[in-house]
Structures are given as C-alpha cells and as structure tokens.
Design an enzyme around this catalytic site. Structure first.
Site, PDB file in Angstrom:
ATOM      1  N   GLU A  27     -11.242  45.550  18.071  1.00 45.02           N
ATOM      2  CA  GLU A  27     -11.744  45.292  16.709  1.00 45.02           C
ATOM      3  C   GLU A  27     -10.607  44.883  15.790  1.00 45.02           C
ATOM      4  O   GLU A  27      -9.446  45.230  16.020  1.00 45.02           O
ATOM      5  CB  GLU A  27     -12.415  46.554  16.144  1.00 45.02           C
ATOM      6  CG  GLU A  27     -11.451  47.715  16.099  1.00 45.02           C
ATOM      7  CD  GLU A  27     -11.927  48.929  15.303  1.00 45.02           C
ATOM      8  OE1 GLU A  27     -12.776  48.781  14.421  1.00 45.02           O
ATOM      9  OE2 GLU A  27     -11.403  50.008  15.575  1.00 45.02           O
ATOM     10  N   HIS A  29      -7.918  44.811  13.075  1.00 42.42           N
ATOM     11  CA  HIS A  29      -7.093  45.852  12.452  1.00 42.42           C
ATOM     12  C   HIS A  29      -6.220  45.227  11.382  1.00 42.42           C
ATOM     13  O   HIS A  29      -4.991  45.341  11.396  1.00 42.42           O
ATOM     14  CB  HIS A  29      -6.241  46.572  13.511  1.00 42.42           C
ATOM     15  CG  HIS A  29      -6.941  47.758  14.114  1.00 42.42           C
ATOM     16  ND1 HIS A  29      -7.898  47.631  15.087  1.00 42.42           N
ATOM     17  CD2 HIS A  29      -6.840  49.094  13.875  1.00 42.42           C
ATOM     18  CE1 HIS A  29      -8.350  48.843  15.416  1.00 42.42           C
ATOM     19  NE2 HIS A  29      -7.731  49.743  14.702  1.00 42.42           N
ATOM     20  N   ASP A  38      -6.533  50.471  18.741  1.00 43.16           N
ATOM     21  CA  ASP A  38      -7.061  51.805  19.098  1.00 43.16           C
ATOM     22  C   ASP A  38      -6.798  52.127  20.569  1.00 43.16           C
ATOM     23  O   ASP A  38      -6.423  53.254  20.927  1.00 43.16           O
ATOM     24  CB  ASP A  38      -8.574  51.888  18.845  1.00 43.16           C
ATOM     25  CG  ASP A  38      -8.907  51.917  17.357  1.00 43.16           C
ATOM     26  OD1 ASP A  38      -7.977  51.997  16.538  1.00 43.16           O
ATOM     27  OD2 ASP A  38     -10.111  51.843  17.032  1.00 43.16           O
ATOM     28  N   HIS A 113     -11.064  55.715  18.649  1.00 46.73           N
ATOM     29  CA  HIS A 113     -11.861  54.867  17.748  1.00 46.73           C
ATOM     30  C   HIS A 113     -12.873  55.735  17.013  1.00 46.73           C
ATOM     31  O   HIS A 113     -13.684  56.432  17.636  1.00 46.73           O
ATOM     32  CB  HIS A 113     -12.546  53.780  18.581  1.00 46.73           C
ATOM     33  CG  HIS A 113     -13.477  52.902  17.828  1.00 46.73           C
ATOM     34  ND1 HIS A 113     -13.092  52.164  16.728  1.00 46.73           N
ATOM     35  CD2 HIS A 113     -14.796  52.614  18.025  1.00 46.73           C
ATOM     36  CE1 HIS A 113     -14.143  51.472  16.285  1.00 46.73           C
ATOM     37  NE2 HIS A 113     -15.180  51.740  17.051  1.00 46.73           N
ATOM     38  N   GLU A 115     -15.628  55.536  15.563  1.00 49.15           N
ATOM     39  CA  GLU A 115     -17.091  55.487  15.717  1.00 49.15           C
ATOM     40  C   GLU A 115     -17.595  55.886  17.106  1.00 49.15           C
ATOM     41  O   GLU A 115     -18.798  55.930  17.338  1.00 49.15           O
ATOM     42  CB  GLU A 115     -17.606  54.083  15.377  1.00 49.15           C
ATOM     43  CG  GLU A 115     -17.606  53.761  13.888  1.00 49.15           C
ATOM     44  CD  GLU A 115     -16.230  53.387  13.347  1.00 49.15           C
ATOM     45  OE1 GLU A 115     -15.262  53.304  14.134  1.00 49.15           O
ATOM     46  OE2 GLU A 115     -16.115  53.201  12.129  1.00 49.15           O
ATOM     47  N   HIS A 167      -8.266  53.162   8.483  1.00 51.41           N
ATOM     48  CA  HIS A 167      -8.338  52.020   9.388  1.00 51.41           C
ATOM     49  C   HIS A 167      -7.313  50.930   9.049  1.00 51.41           C
ATOM     50  O   HIS A 167      -7.272  50.443   7.927  1.00 51.41           O
ATOM     51  CB  HIS A 167      -9.744  51.427   9.375  1.00 51.41           C
ATOM     52  CG  HIS A 167      -9.890  50.286  10.318  1.00 51.41           C
ATOM     53  ND1 HIS A 167     -10.022  50.466  11.675  1.00 51.41           N
ATOM     54  CD2 HIS A 167      -9.853  48.958  10.115  1.00 51.41           C
ATOM     55  CE1 HIS A 167     -10.086  49.291  12.254  1.00 51.41           C
ATOM     56  NE2 HIS A 167      -9.979  48.352  11.338  1.00 51.41           N
ATOM     57  N   GLU A 172      -2.109  54.031  11.428  1.00 53.41           N
ATOM     58  CA  GLU A 172      -2.148  53.172  12.619  1.00 53.41           C
ATOM     59  C   GLU A 172      -0.973  52.191  12.638  1.00 53.41           C
ATOM     60  O   GLU A 172      -0.420  51.893  13.704  1.00 53.41           O
ATOM     61  CB  GLU A 172      -3.483  52.420  12.701  1.00 53.41           C
ATOM     62  CG  GLU A 172      -4.638  53.345  13.083  1.00 53.41           C
ATOM     63  CD  GLU A 172      -5.957  52.602  13.276  1.00 53.41           C
ATOM     64  OE1 GLU A 172      -6.652  52.902  14.261  1.00 53.41           O
ATOM     65  OE2 GLU A 172      -6.296  51.736  12.438  1.00 53.41           O
TER      66      GLU A 172
HETATM   67 MN    MN Z   1     -11.260  51.858  15.462  1.00 55.07          MN
HETATM   68 ZN    ZN Z   2      -8.060  51.747  14.689  1.00 55.27          ZN
END
Ligand code: MN
Ligand code: ZN
Length: 247
Positions: A27, A29, A38, A113, A115, A167, A172
């Site tokens: 995804e 970032h 992730d 991650h 979710e 996020h 991160e």
């Molecule tokens: Mn994520």
């Molecule tokens: Zn992430």
C-alpha cells in the site's frame, strides 16, 4: 522456512521451536516510503527474532486488508493492492493449517498492517479448529501494540498522536531509515493530514478523509537512530512473548 529442506523441517517440528509468519501489506506509504513498508518492517523484525531464538521465518504474506482512510489513507493511491477480508482470512487460514498439518504447532504471526487485525485472529481460529490440533498454540502480535504509548512519546516527543494515525509518518519512516536508508526518498518527506477525521466510517471513501500525499500526520522528527531504538524494542518484546508463551 524456504531455505530448509523437508527433512530438516520434519526434524525442526520435533523440537521446541516454532515459526514466525510475517503479515504485511502492499500500500501507499506517502511520497517517500516504499509500498512494501509494512511487510519490510515485519520481515526485518521476524528475521532478528529468529536469529535470537532459533525459530524459523515463514515466507511473508505481503498483501493485507484494505487500508482505511482514517488509519492508512484509503485505497485510491496507485500501488495499493489489497485483499478482501475473506481472502485474507482464507489465505492465512490455509498457511497456518499447513504448518499445523506438518506438526509445527508453535506459531507467531507478526502483523505489520493496521487493518489486518481481526481477520488474522479469525484465520487462526479456523485453522486450529479445522486441523483438530488442540496441542497447537498460535500468537498473533501486532508490532505497534507491543510498544507502549509512553515509549513512543519518549522517542518522538509531543508529535506522537497514537499509532492509529502514524501511517507513513515518523514511526514508519524511522523504521525504514533504520532498516535501509536508501529506501527513503528524503527530499520528498513532508507532514500532511486529511481535511476531515471522524469517529465513524463513511463508505464509499470520501476524498476529504484522504490526505493528499498519503501521509496521515507528522513525518518529523524521524531518524535512523530513532528507528534503531524502536526496532530493538520491538525485537525484545517479541522475544519476551516467545519465552512467555512457548516455554
Ligand atoms: Mn499499513
Ligand atoms: Zn504502514
């Protein structure tokens, strides 16, 4: 796991150690971090945990459940490729069930991650029930839950507003800097935030819930050193869990 032979795996299964299964996502970032962030984080942690404990690392699940606007910036960005909830459940159920079938009965799923959470619990629950292996034990750990808010605040000071909005932000970014500095496009780092945040969900995704850059909060302060400290902490916590649950 990929690097051992079937005979070695069979021997391994007789021992007192288990397998770490990293689960991540593909995804956006933000403009500065890779799509695989992730997955990269959990793979790195899993590898270090394995080095310290003698556990094996399974090949990662590199796709996750759909990023939500309020916690990951939604699904609109190019490169964000996600699984439907039931696909993730069945994929992880199958992998766990296969390990159980081969008598690997100690498993730690390391989730990176936000979710994925309950889908992984469901996958494990189904796998254990269907395999009939009552002697199995599976731990599902989300790395960001292993670190206390106090530890994050100490590292990142006032800018830390909780992992739900971290996020592609300083946490991160620091971790990826610590893992491989060259993966971070430093000249593209900038703070961002969505125009709107609510304590409820609106579907389909609404543009104003999505930050333009994909970054949900402050990218600064982030650094390689902060990332190294955090990485160290996460690895320590994982090793503690293995000791507590499997010995
Ligand atoms: Mn994520
Ligand atoms: Zn992430």
């Amino acid at each position: 796991v990929s690097a051992v032979t079937w005979e070695d795996l069979a021997e391994f299964a007789k021992g007192s150690k288990g397998v770490v299964l990293p689960v991540g996502s593909l995804e956006q970032h933000g403009p500065h971090l890779p799509l695989g962030t992730d997955t990269l984080i959990v793979e790195t942690v899993a590898q270090r945990v394995a080095e310290e404990t003698g556990w094996l690392v399974a090949p990662s699940v590199s796709y996750g459940y759909k990023p939500q606007p309020g916690s990951s910036g939604g699904n609109g960005f190019p490169g964000t490729c996600s699984l439907d909830g039931y696909t993730l459940i069945l994929l992880v159920r199958d992998v766990v069930r296969e390990f159980l079938r081969h008598r690997i009965k100690r498993i730690m799923i390391l989730d990176g991650h936000y979710e994925n959470s309950l889908f992984l619990n469901e996958a494990v629950d189904l796998a254990i029930r269907e395999s009939g292996r009552g002697d199995a034990k599976v731990v599902v750990a989300r790395w960001f839950d292993l670190v206390s808010p106090g530890f994050f605040k100490e590292l990142f000071s006032d800018g830390f507003e909780g992992m739900a909005v971290e996020h592609a932000s300083k946490v991160e970014t620091s971790l990826v800097l610590a893992i491989d500095e060259d993966l971070v496009k430093k000249n593209r780092m900038r703070d961002d935030a969505p125009l709107r945040r609510e304590n409820y969900v609106v579907l389909p995704e609404q543009a104003e819930f999505i930050p333009q850059s994909g970054v949900l909060t402050h990218v600064f302060p982030s650094s390689k050193e902060l990332g190294q400290k955090l990485l160290q902490k996460i690895v320590e916590e994982c090793v503690k869990i293995l000791k507590k649950e499997f010995s």
